[in-house]
Design an enzyme around this catalytic site. Structure first.
Site, mmCIF file in Angstrom:
data_model
loop_
_atom_site.group_PDB
_atom_site.id
_atom_site.type_symbol
_atom_site.label_atom_id
_atom_site.label_comp_id
_atom_site.label_asym_id
_atom_site.label_seq_id
_atom_site.Cartn_x
_atom_site.Cartn_y
_atom_site.Cartn_z
ATOM 1 N N LYS A 103 0.840 -1.191 0.000
ATOM 2 C CA LYS A 103 0.000 0.000 0.000
ATOM 3 C C LYS A 103 0.877 1.243 0.000
ATOM 4 C CE LYS A 103 0.755 1.778 3.426
ATOM 5 N NZ LYS A 103 2.017 2.278 4.046
ATOM 6 N N TYR A 187 -4.570 4.008 6.301
ATOM 7 C CA TYR A 187 -5.140 3.048 7.253
ATOM 8 C C TYR A 187 -6.442 3.567 7.855
ATOM 9 C CZ TYR A 187 -0.876 0.276 7.096
ATOM 10 O OH TYR A 187 0.156 -0.514 6.679
HETATM 11 P P1 NAD Z 1 12.317 1.299 2.477
HETATM 12 O O1 NAD Z 1 12.870 2.611 2.028
HETATM 13 O O2 NAD Z 1 12.805 0.741 3.764
HETATM 14 O O3 NAD Z 1 12.576 0.189 1.358
HETATM 15 C C1 NAD Z 1 12.422 0.460 -0.007
HETATM 16 C C2 NAD Z 1 13.283 -0.495 -0.819
HETATM 17 O O4 NAD Z 1 13.197 -0.126 -2.186
HETATM 18 C C3 NAD Z 1 14.769 -0.431 -0.434
HETATM 19 O O5 NAD Z 1 15.289 -1.726 -0.358
HETATM 20 C C4 NAD Z 1 15.412 0.303 -1.582
HETATM 21 O O6 NAD Z 1 16.747 -0.087 -1.832
HETATM 22 C C5 NAD Z 1 14.517 -0.092 -2.747
HETATM 23 N N1 NAD Z 1 14.563 0.846 -3.854
HETATM 24 C C6 NAD Z 1 14.695 0.502 -5.146
HETATM 25 N N2 NAD Z 1 14.735 1.577 -5.938
HETATM 26 C C7 NAD Z 1 14.658 2.639 -5.125
HETATM 27 C C8 NAD Z 1 14.685 4.039 -5.363
HETATM 28 N N3 NAD Z 1 14.774 4.536 -6.607
HETATM 29 N N4 NAD Z 1 14.600 4.848 -4.289
HETATM 30 C C9 NAD Z 1 14.459 4.362 -3.055
HETATM 31 N N5 NAD Z 1 14.443 3.046 -2.764
HETATM 32 C C10 NAD Z 1 14.538 2.193 -3.795
HETATM 33 O O7 NAD Z 1 10.745 1.431 2.491
HETATM 34 P P2 NAD Z 1 9.672 0.484 3.227
HETATM 35 O O8 NAD Z 1 9.304 1.113 4.498
HETATM 36 O O9 NAD Z 1 10.136 -0.912 3.228
HETATM 37 O O10 NAD Z 1 8.426 0.662 2.242
HETATM 38 C C11 NAD Z 1 8.328 -0.026 1.017
HETATM 39 C C12 NAD Z 1 6.842 -0.148 0.634
HETATM 40 O O11 NAD Z 1 6.174 -0.899 1.627
HETATM 41 C C13 NAD Z 1 6.110 1.191 0.555
HETATM 42 O O12 NAD Z 1 5.165 1.137 -0.485
HETATM 43 C C14 NAD Z 1 5.408 1.287 1.893
HETATM 44 O O13 NAD Z 1 4.229 2.069 1.849
HETATM 45 C C15 NAD Z 1 5.094 -0.158 2.169
HETATM 46 N N6 NAD Z 1 5.013 -0.456 3.617
HETATM 47 C C16 NAD Z 1 3.933 -1.137 4.067
HETATM 48 C C17 NAD Z 1 3.817 -1.432 5.401
HETATM 49 C C18 NAD Z 1 2.628 -2.215 5.891
HETATM 50 O O14 NAD Z 1 2.447 -2.282 7.105
HETATM 51 N N7 NAD Z 1 1.847 -2.817 5.020
HETATM 52 C C19 NAD Z 1 4.800 -1.012 6.288
HETATM 53 C C20 NAD Z 1 5.911 -0.327 5.808
HETATM 54 C C21 NAD Z 1 5.997 -0.056 4.457
#
Ligand code: NAD
Length: 332
Positions: A103, A187
């Site tokens: 999401k 949420y």
């Molecule tokens: P994060 O920044 O920790 O991870 C993002 C990943 O994408 C990293 O591994 C990064 O290297 C990679 N990536 C690839 N290309 C990239 C670019 N151009 N710029 C930045 N990063 C790049 O983020 P996250 O918190 O893991 O979030 C990722 C997704 O998951 C988002 O869509 C977020 O909304 C979703 N999320 C959902 C929940 C949930 O509870 N359902 C919780 C956290 C995050």
């Protein structure tokens, strides 16, 4: 029933994939962590060793499309920054894989349409990472709303906010689509829809004051909005990157039922006019992942399909329009 565990490949090994999804995949019964897709070579050996992933199931963003030839991978789970979801869901579908997308589903409604179409065309299932549909306290809120245990619903309110995030992409509109509303305000929208069993028909919204205009130059720091729901029900939402909050409240004719800790990965708590709720703590992500694997195995719909993700992106867009224009926006 097909006893085989379905293989999942995680795309994007950031904090959610590493902190929540990979550990959850150690607890699942119907699926397992079979592969990874990453643009960061230094992560590969750690993940391979920790999760016993063979070389042939490791991809980068350039080799990703060849995943179509890999029989170990049944499902691709896209866990990238929001603006990248559309591309990778569409490529996963074209590779003949079922898809889970985090999401918010995408940053535009048009992208959601393209993603849904791509999965339909490929004959593959698409679901959104809405983990709270598998969490007992939130499910109890759904039940109380649906069965009208405390009479008709009158008003709802929800808030989700946390301290400014460290991920730089979350503060860049081009990658996130917006600030806390896209990230965690979603949420609250989910809560309003699943507790009432209805969808908003109009919205007004106000941007909060920026305490750090430089940091939040691209996105809102906080936001409040008011949904008009059917039957005169009002739903007040609030979200913030400056302030912690986490609640979902429903006021009905005969009393209030609410979660005072609503949206976290664990530690939910709630009460009704009859007393405190008491449910087991579960691994939400493991339940979500197993439910999708079972939906595929049993050829039944997922309760959190792409269409729901699209509905929410439509609502997010309407809130931003109401905020920007200062007018009431009708939602069609
Ligand atoms: P994060 O920044 O920790 O991870 C993002 C990943 O994408 C990293 O591994 C990064 O290297 C990679 N990536 C690839 N290309 C990239 C670019 N151009 N710029 C930045 N990063 C790049 O983020 P996250 O918190 O893991 O979030 C990722 C997704 O998951 C988002 O869509 C977020 O909304 C979703 N999320 C959902 C929940 C949930 O509870 N359902 C919780 C956290 C995050």
């Amino acid at each position: 029933m097909n006893q085989k565990k379905l293989g999942i490949a995680l795309v994007g090994l950031g904090s959610y994939a590493g902190g929540q999804l990979a550990p959850a995949l150690q607890e699942t019964e119907h699926c397992y962590l079979a592969g990874i897709v990453t643009g960061t070579p230094s992560k590969i050996s750690t993940w391979k060793d920790k999760y016993n992933i063979p070389d042939k199931n490791v991809y980068n963003y350039q080799t990703f499309d060849s995943i179509k030839d890999n029989k170990d991978i049944d499902i691709v789970y896209v866990v990238l920054p929001n603006s990248m979801h559309a591309e990778y869901v569409i490529r996963a579908a074209a590779a003949g894989k079922h898809v889970i997308c985090e999401k918010p589903m995408a940053i535009t409604v048009e992208d959601c349409d393209r993603m849904i179409d791509a999965c339909k065309k490929a004959g593959k299932m698409l679901s959104i990472g809405y983990r709270l549909h598998f969490e007992p306290y939130n499910l109890e809120m759904v039940r109380l709303g649906k069965e009208k245990t405390f009479g008709k619903l009158r008003k709802m309110s929800a808030g989700f906010g946390f301290r400014p995030p460290s991920n730089v992409w979350r503060l860049k509109k081009e990658m996130s689509g917006g600030g806390p509303l896209m990230d965690v305000g979603i949420y609250c929208i989910q809560g309003f829809c699943y507790v009432s069993g209805t969808e908003p028909i109009a919205v007004t919204a106000q941007e909060g004051k920026k305490t750090d205009p430089e940091k939040f130059k691209d996105v809102e720091e906080s936001l409040t909005w008011q949904f008009e729901m059917p039957d005169g029900v009002i739903a007040d939402g609030t979200t913030s990157y400056g302030e912690g909050m986490n609640y979902l409240k429903a006021e009905a004719e005969k009393g209030t039922f609410q979660l005072t800790s609503a949206f976290n990965y664990s530690g939910q708590s709630g009460e009704t006019p009859n007393g405190r709720m008491n449910f087991p703590q579960v691994n939400q992500q493991a339940r979500q992942l197993d439910d999708f694997a079972l939906a595929i195995k049993n050829n039944r719909p997922t309760p959190v399909p792409g269409e729901m993700g699209k509905r929410d992106v439509k609502l997010l867009t309407a809130i931003y329009e109401a905020m920007r224009t200062g007018t009431k926006v009708q939602i069609k």
